[in-house]
Write a protein that holds these residues in place. Structure first.
Motif, PDB file in Angstrom:
ATOM      1  N   ARG A 112       0.857  -1.169   0.000  1.00  0.00           N
ATOM      2  CA  ARG A 112       0.000   0.000   0.000  1.00  0.00           C
ATOM      3  C   ARG A 112       0.907   1.238   0.000  1.00  0.00           C
ATOM      4  NH1 ARG A 112      -0.545   2.219   4.436  1.00  0.00           N
ATOM      5  NH2 ARG A 112       1.200   1.670   5.773  1.00  0.00           N
ATOM      6  N   GLU A 114       1.962   5.233  -1.625  1.00  0.00           N
ATOM      7  CA  GLU A 114       2.064   5.970  -2.877  1.00  0.00           C
ATOM      8  C   GLU A 114       3.003   5.277  -3.856  1.00  0.00           C
ATOM      9  OE1 GLU A 114      -0.097   8.423  -3.153  1.00  0.00           O
ATOM     10  OE2 GLU A 114      -0.684   7.710  -1.191  1.00  0.00           O
ATOM     11  N   VAL A 115       2.934   5.675  -5.105  1.00  0.00           N
ATOM     12  CA  VAL A 115       3.744   5.034  -6.139  1.00  0.00           C
ATOM     13  C   VAL A 115       5.190   4.858  -5.722  1.00  0.00           C
ATOM     14  CG1 VAL A 115       3.885   4.912  -8.632  1.00  0.00           C
ATOM     15  CG2 VAL A 115       2.746   6.853  -7.566  1.00  0.00           C
ATOM     16  N   GLU A 116       5.782   5.960  -5.251  1.00  0.00           N
ATOM     17  CA  GLU A 116       7.191   5.908  -4.913  1.00  0.00           C
ATOM     18  C   GLU A 116       7.472   4.755  -3.955  1.00  0.00           C
ATOM     19  OE1 GLU A 116       5.247   8.530  -4.571  1.00  0.00           O
ATOM     20  OE2 GLU A 116       5.910   9.798  -6.229  1.00  0.00           O
ATOM     21  N   ALA A 166      -1.712  15.369 -13.319  1.00  0.00           N
ATOM     22  CA  ALA A 166      -2.798  14.436 -13.627  1.00  0.00           C
ATOM     23  C   ALA A 166      -2.422  12.990 -13.323  1.00  0.00           C
ATOM     24  CB  ALA A 166      -3.199  14.570 -15.093  1.00  0.00           C
ATOM     25  N   ASP A 167      -1.144  12.691 -13.370  1.00  0.00           N
ATOM     26  CA  ASP A 167      -0.759  11.305 -13.084  1.00  0.00           C
ATOM     27  C   ASP A 167      -0.655  11.063 -11.584  1.00  0.00           C
ATOM     28  OD1 ASP A 167       1.490  12.653 -12.401  1.00  0.00           O
ATOM     29  OD2 ASP A 167       2.871  11.420 -13.576  1.00  0.00           O
ATOM     30  N   GLY A 168      -1.008  12.080 -10.810  1.00  0.00           N
ATOM     31  CA  GLY A 168      -1.026  11.882  -9.371  1.00  0.00           C
ATOM     32  C   GLY A 168       0.261  12.269  -8.665  1.00  0.00           C
ATOM     33  N   SER A 169       1.248  12.714  -9.424  1.00  0.00           N
ATOM     34  CA  SER A 169       2.488  13.104  -8.762  1.00  0.00           C
ATOM     35  C   SER A 169       2.365  14.517  -8.227  1.00  0.00           C
ATOM     36  CB  SER A 169       3.660  12.995  -9.732  1.00  0.00           C
ATOM     37  OG  SER A 169       3.390  13.719 -10.902  1.00  0.00           O
ATOM     38  N   ASP A 345      -8.575  -0.633 -10.860  1.00  0.00           N
ATOM     39  CA  ASP A 345      -9.398   0.476 -10.413  1.00  0.00           C
ATOM     40  C   ASP A 345      -9.696   0.381  -8.930  1.00  0.00           C
ATOM     41  OD1 ASP A 345     -12.421  -0.865 -11.890  1.00  0.00           O
ATOM     42  OD2 ASP A 345     -10.696  -1.792 -10.932  1.00  0.00           O
ATOM     43  N   ASP A 346      -9.160  -0.639  -8.290  1.00  0.00           N
ATOM     44  CA  ASP A 346      -9.391  -0.725  -6.857  1.00  0.00           C
ATOM     45  C   ASP A 346      -8.239  -0.081  -6.086  1.00  0.00           C
ATOM     46  OD1 ASP A 346      -7.965  -3.914  -6.026  1.00  0.00           O
ATOM     47  OD2 ASP A 346      -7.550  -2.567  -7.698  1.00  0.00           O
ATOM     48  N   ARG A 347      -7.447   0.634  -6.823  1.00  0.00           N
ATOM     49  CA  ARG A 347      -6.264   1.222  -6.200  1.00  0.00           C
ATOM     50  C   ARG A 347      -6.108   2.650  -6.672  1.00  0.00           C
ATOM     51  NH1 ARG A 347      -3.236   0.741  -2.405  1.00  0.00           N
ATOM     52  NH2 ARG A 347      -4.286  -0.865  -1.220  1.00  0.00           N
ATOM     53  N   ALA A 348      -5.531   3.459  -5.882  1.00  0.00           N
ATOM     54  CA  ALA A 348      -5.242   4.804  -6.354  1.00  0.00           C
ATOM     55  C   ALA A 348      -4.181   4.711  -7.437  1.00  0.00           C
ATOM     56  CB  ALA A 348      -4.719   5.626  -5.206  1.00  0.00           C
ATOM     57  N   LYS A 349      -4.263   5.630  -8.369  1.00  0.00           N
ATOM     58  CA  LYS A 349      -3.327   5.561  -9.481  1.00  0.00           C
ATOM     59  C   LYS A 349      -1.965   6.095  -9.111  1.00  0.00           C
ATOM     60  CE  LYS A 349      -5.738   6.632 -13.459  1.00  0.00           C
ATOM     61  NZ  LYS A 349      -6.446   7.648 -14.229  1.00  0.00           N
ATOM     62  N   SER A 350      -1.954   7.009  -8.183  1.00  0.00           N
ATOM     63  CA  SER A 350      -0.679   7.642  -7.928  1.00  0.00           C
ATOM     64  C   SER A 350       0.088   6.976  -6.801  1.00  0.00           C
ATOM     65  CB  SER A 350      -0.913   9.080  -7.587  1.00  0.00           C
ATOM     66  OG  SER A 350       0.205   9.593  -6.937  1.00  0.00           O
TER      67      SER A 350
ATOM     68  N   LEU B 154      -8.442  13.224  -8.869  1.00  0.00           N
ATOM     69  CA  LEU B 154      -7.765  12.638 -10.027  1.00  0.00           C
ATOM     70  C   LEU B 154      -8.806  12.140 -11.024  1.00  0.00           C
ATOM     71  CD1 LEU B 154      -4.868  10.656  -8.307  1.00  0.00           C
ATOM     72  CD2 LEU B 154      -4.750  12.846  -9.477  1.00  0.00           C
ATOM     73  N   HIS B 158     -10.904   8.676  -7.368  1.00  0.00           N
ATOM     74  CA  HIS B 158      -9.585   8.832  -6.749  1.00  0.00           C
ATOM     75  C   HIS B 158      -9.306  10.279  -6.402  1.00  0.00           C
ATOM     76  CE1 HIS B 158      -9.039   5.053  -9.093  1.00  0.00           C
ATOM     77  NE2 HIS B 158      -8.459   4.692  -7.966  1.00  0.00           N
ATOM     78  N   LEU B 160      -6.614  12.910  -4.049  1.00  0.00           N
ATOM     79  CA  LEU B 160      -5.284  12.991  -3.481  1.00  0.00           C
ATOM     80  C   LEU B 160      -5.325  14.039  -2.375  1.00  0.00           C
ATOM     81  CD1 LEU B 160      -2.868  11.407  -4.496  1.00  0.00           C
ATOM     82  CD2 LEU B 160      -2.144  13.437  -5.746  1.00  0.00           C
ATOM     83  N   LYS B 172       1.672  13.452   0.074  1.00  0.00           N
ATOM     84  CA  LYS B 172       0.430  13.174  -0.639  1.00  0.00           C
ATOM     85  C   LYS B 172      -0.081  11.816  -0.211  1.00  0.00           C
ATOM     86  CE  LYS B 172       2.670  10.916  -4.516  1.00  0.00           C
ATOM     87  NZ  LYS B 172       2.606  10.556  -5.918  1.00  0.00           N
ATOM     88  N   SER B 174      -3.225   8.938  -1.279  1.00  0.00           N
ATOM     89  CA  SER B 174      -4.359   8.627  -2.134  1.00  0.00           C
ATOM     90  C   SER B 174      -5.556   8.269  -1.279  1.00  0.00           C
ATOM     91  CB  SER B 174      -4.042   7.434  -3.017  1.00  0.00           C
ATOM     92  OG  SER B 174      -2.797   7.609  -3.618  1.00  0.00           O
ATOM     93  N   VAL B 175      -6.696   8.697  -1.734  1.00  0.00           N
ATOM     94  CA  VAL B 175      -7.924   8.295  -1.074  1.00  0.00           C
ATOM     95  C   VAL B 175      -8.836   7.714  -2.145  1.00  0.00           C
ATOM     96  CG1 VAL B 175      -9.963   9.066   0.184  1.00  0.00           C
ATOM     97  CG2 VAL B 175      -7.748  10.118   0.630  1.00  0.00           C
ATOM     98  N   LEU B 176      -9.377   6.573  -1.838  1.00  0.00           N
ATOM     99  CA  LEU B 176     -10.281   5.952  -2.791  1.00  0.00           C
ATOM    100  C   LEU B 176     -11.671   5.983  -2.180  1.00  0.00           C
ATOM    101  CD1 LEU B 176     -10.678   4.131  -5.349  1.00  0.00           C
ATOM    102  CD2 LEU B 176     -10.463   2.200  -3.771  1.00  0.00           C
TER     103      LEU B 176
END
Lengths: 350, 350
Positions: A112, A114-116, A166-169, A345-350, B154, B158, B160, B172, B174-176
DNA sequence: GGTTAGCACTCGGTAGAATTGAGTGCCAAC
DNA sequence: GTTGGCACTCAATTCTACCGAGTGCTAACC
């Protein structure tokens, strides 16, 4: 950084089936033992019903054609880069083991953040799966449009431009103004900035106010800072996992040092991975990537896509005598899961 | 992670001046040559007007008292951890060389970008200055109050949560949401969140709306996400520079592997550095930090403060026979500059 | 008493020499 | 085309001898 040219892998004219079997046996054995492989070992291992003498004469040919090499007379044969290349292209096929399959699934089920964070952890995962050093590259958001820009005041002179793409960053940039600014002015500047930049892409030309009051100046400074950083921002993120594995993969301390020193230069790693992908390859062996300090390494890569377009890659770096099937299978499995994870789609994109 | 206990350095009862001189000579020579040091070498190097025989008998004492050790009969002496400790506490004094002083100044004059970037680059600098592996730790912003919270959409599901803290850090999350949300709702939720959390500290109890409409739910979810992450956020940032130097510092590949593997565990590195600082030390030698895999290492640290309170540290990791004076001088110089850099009013704080 | 020259002793490191053995290349026979 | 046989090569290993740096001890010396 100058792009290196990937030496297109030598065209591997098909070998007749017996030569191929012998080559395969040599590669397999050598990967296993790290020792030169002799003709009798091949005769025994492979299921060819021929004597070592026959194998020997075939080996002479294979050596002449550049697939094998001899460290010295009266030693066994060792595969060349070309030999490994043939092996990878024609002979090996790997599938991820049960346990590892499970480990990957578990990981992505539980991960879980963020992307990073996900990428960093993925890097560790990959390296543990394979005991090679892993490289995870996430491409930047150069092309993403801006969803929100906000100016936050830290104190009278220091402001922070916080930008959401837009990509959530999210990025932040400090702005230092040459005059004291009131909260009201910051709020107004923030509002204007938002209006000005929303929907645009970093680097796009925008109409900045030319007035000389505090607010306008603030806006100009913020835009300038943001644009000044634009080139840096397309800079990809790199996560390297298991660098200690380098010390397991190579035995000369000097080689270890060189490889580590190379890995420290992140830009270089990114461009290496990118180059390999650009060539549509999934493995670069030894000198194929044309990069001297990594001549004794092989690099396996697999692309990661988000919403269909390429947005990163996972890679593994090991010795040329790495376990290609395992490594490739692991890289592919992980990249597939990553792709799915971010598309899902069950996950945040960022 | 269990806190290890730092073994308080053995009380170094003062040695008489001649013993001290001899010890110093042994340490200096050994650091220089990596070889055991013999009595005649000491007699020659040190400016004592005594014969090697005298040195020898003193060395017997020093060995009995635990400052020196003999790899085997008929080899010279090698300093023990205790020997190095005495050396560091009483004998060495270092100052940063001209060239390096300049390099540090140049670096801080030109460095720009956000804290994270500065810290990462500082880490590289330190490692280049000393040719040891560097560790830069930046403490988290657990105590900082929130300057701004913003909810950015987003897509329909989604969002943020972007939070700016008083120390200039930005996070940041994410909140779903389980239902589609309109832009208007997000904007309203964002406004409420902002009002709710501004000025508070992460983890503080806040009055969340109990209504069940979209906006209220959104706010609740955002607050929950934020608070769930609170413990993680105090997590410090670690930047490790020059891990390839490890391969230069130790000769056994296995040792290199162990040290690298240890460095990969960032939490552990942080707590190691923290422990050393807590004890008010600036150097931990060999087994002093009680951490087995790093028994052949010495760690030099220097604290970094921002606005007067501790907020990180810089460190260097090398072999026990590291050049303490250089390393300590470099660490101190860099930490001082860092402190100044972040305190300085001509720079953004974050 | 501390210092020193002298000396026997220890023991890791090195240099050669001898040996081993894995593996080759070649050839003649099949 | 395949194979057994055989001479040959050469890295790696083992053994030996030896060297020498460095020690600890002791007896003489200041």
């Amino acid at each position: 950084m100058a792009r290196r040219t990937i030496r297109q892998p030598s065209p591997t004219a098909d070998l007749d089936s017996r030569k191929a079997t012998i080559l395969e046996a040599v590669v397999r054995e050598h990967i296993d033992t790290a020792q030169p492989v002799g003709s009798s070992a091949v005769a025994a291992t492979s299921h060819l019903a021929v004597s070592s003498a026959t194998v020997r004469s075939e080996m002479v040919t294979l050596e002449r054609e550049g697939y094998l090499a001899q460290p010295h007379t009266s030693a066994g044969r060792v595969p060349t880069d070309k030999g490994y290349r043939y092996f990878v292209d024609h002979l090996q096929a790997g599938i991820v083991g049960e346990a590892q399959q499970q480990q990957i699934k578990d990981f992505f089920a539980n991960v879980r953040g963020e992307v990073e964070d996900v990428l960093a952890q993925t890097s560790t995962l990959l390296s543990q799966l394979t005991s090679y050093t892993s490289v995870v590259v996430g491409t930047g958001h150069a092309q993403s449009s801006i969803l929100s820009v906000q100016l936050v005041s830290l104190d009278a002179r220091h402001q922070l431009v916080v930008t959401v793409f837009a990509d959530g960053s999210v990025t932040k940039h400090s702005v230092l103004s040459s005059f004291d600014v009131s909260h009201v002015e910051v709020a107004e500047a923030s509002r204007q900035l938002h209006a000005l930049l929303i929907g645009t892409v970093l680097g796009a030309r925008v109409q900045v106010p030319s007035r000389t009051d505090h607010v306008a100046t603030l806006v100009r400074e913020a835009v300038a800072t943001l644009h000044a950083e634009a080139p840096t921002l397309e800079g990809e993120q790199v996560f390297i996992g298991g660098s200690s594995k380098v010390a397991e993969s190579f035995d000369g301390v000097e080689t270890v040092r060189q490889v580590l020193a190379t890995l420290e230069q992140e830009l270089l790693v990114v461009s290496l991975v990118q180059d390999i992908l650009d060539q549509g390859l999934s493995v670069a062996i030894g000198s194929e990537h044309g990069f001297q300090p990594l001549a004794s390494c092989a690099v396996v890569v697999a692309p990661v896509t988000i919403d269909g377009h390429p947005s990163g890659a996972v890679g593994l770096l090991g010795p040329t005598r790495m376990k290609y099937s395992e490594a490739m299978a692991a890289a592919r499995a992980v990249s597939a899961q990553l792709t799915q994870h971010f598309d899902g789609d069950d996950r945040a994109k960022s």
